[in-house]
Design an enzyme around this catalytic site. Structure first.
Site, PDB file in Angstrom:
ATOM      1  N   CYS A  33       0.817  -1.226   0.000  1.00 41.27           N
ATOM      2  CA  CYS A  33       0.000   0.000   0.000  1.00 41.27           C
ATOM      3  C   CYS A  33       0.848   1.272   0.000  1.00 41.27           C
ATOM      4  CB  CYS A  33      -0.928   0.013   1.217  1.00 41.27           C
ATOM      5  SG  CYS A  33      -0.033   0.063   2.772  1.00 41.27           S
ATOM      6  N   ASP A  35       2.307   2.590   2.516  1.00 42.62           N
ATOM      7  CA  ASP A  35       2.356   3.221   3.839  1.00 42.62           C
ATOM      8  C   ASP A  35       3.685   2.901   4.509  1.00 42.62           C
ATOM      9  OD1 ASP A  35      -0.115   4.344   3.565  1.00 42.62           O
ATOM     10  OD2 ASP A  35      -1.167   2.678   4.504  1.00 42.62           O
ATOM     11  N   CYS A  58      -2.638   2.691   8.256  1.00 43.05           N
ATOM     12  CA  CYS A  58      -4.058   2.616   8.600  1.00 43.05           C
ATOM     13  C   CYS A  58      -4.233   2.192  10.059  1.00 43.05           C
ATOM     14  CB  CYS A  58      -4.735   1.614   7.681  1.00 43.05           C
ATOM     15  SG  CYS A  58      -4.155  -0.055   8.002  1.00 43.05           S
ATOM     16  N   CYS A 102      -0.683  -5.027   6.704  1.00 41.51           N
ATOM     17  CA  CYS A 102      -0.491  -3.835   7.549  1.00 41.51           C
ATOM     18  C   CYS A 102       0.254  -4.220   8.823  1.00 41.51           C
ATOM     19  CB  CYS A 102      -1.830  -3.217   7.919  1.00 41.51           C
ATOM     20  SG  CYS A 102      -2.978  -3.063   6.545  1.00 41.51           S
TER      21      CYS A 102
HETATM   22 FE1  FES Z   1      -1.407   0.559   4.408  1.00 39.64          FE
HETATM   23 FE2  FES Z   1      -2.791  -0.702   6.262  1.00 39.64          FE
HETATM   24  S1  FES Z   1      -3.476  -0.112   4.277  1.00 39.64           S
HETATM   25  S2  FES Z   1      -0.772  -0.018   6.376  1.00 39.64           S
END
Ligand code: FES
Length: 122
Positions: A33, A35, A58, A102
């Protein structure tokens, strides 16, 4: 969909922040993702005395990191190094399958911080 532990750690995350003059800093970016997670360590006598995290992730990532910090504070570097992504997810009473990537950020960033600590020590 989420366990009570996930909701607890998401709404009241432990050990959020930064450690100045940390002994080890690690960062991990999710290939799924994009992140990111950053982990700061304070180590004394081979024991993790303090740990903090910052994330642009998230709710599941926040809960996983919060749980991860509780699992390793007070542990030796060797014990923290073998903490797995699965153990973090299990400690949260599980995560929905689409959110497992995640939770991987937490232990992966921890391991990066430990590697950085070990490299700093030479
Ligand atoms: Fe990116 Fe959860 S969607 S860390």
């Amino acid at each position: 969909m989420y366990s009570e532990k996930v909701i607890d750690h998401f709404t009241n995350p432990r050990n959020v922040g930064e450690i100045e003059n940390a002994d080890g800093v690690g960062e991990k970016v999710s290939s799924s993702c994009g992140d990111r997670m950053k982990v700061f360590l304070k180590v004394e006598d081979n024991i993790i005395k303090d740990i903090k995290f910052q994330t642009y992730g998230c709710g599941a990532a926040i809960a996983s990191s919060s749980m991860m910090t509780e699992l390793v504070v007070g542990k030796t570097i060797e014990e923290a190094l073998v903490l797995t992504n699965d153990e973090v997810a299990e400690a949260l009473d599980g995560l929905p399958a689409p959110k497992l990537h995640c939770s991987n950020l937490a232990a992966d960033a921890l391991h990066e911080a430990i590697k950085n600590y070990q490299a700093n020590r030479g």
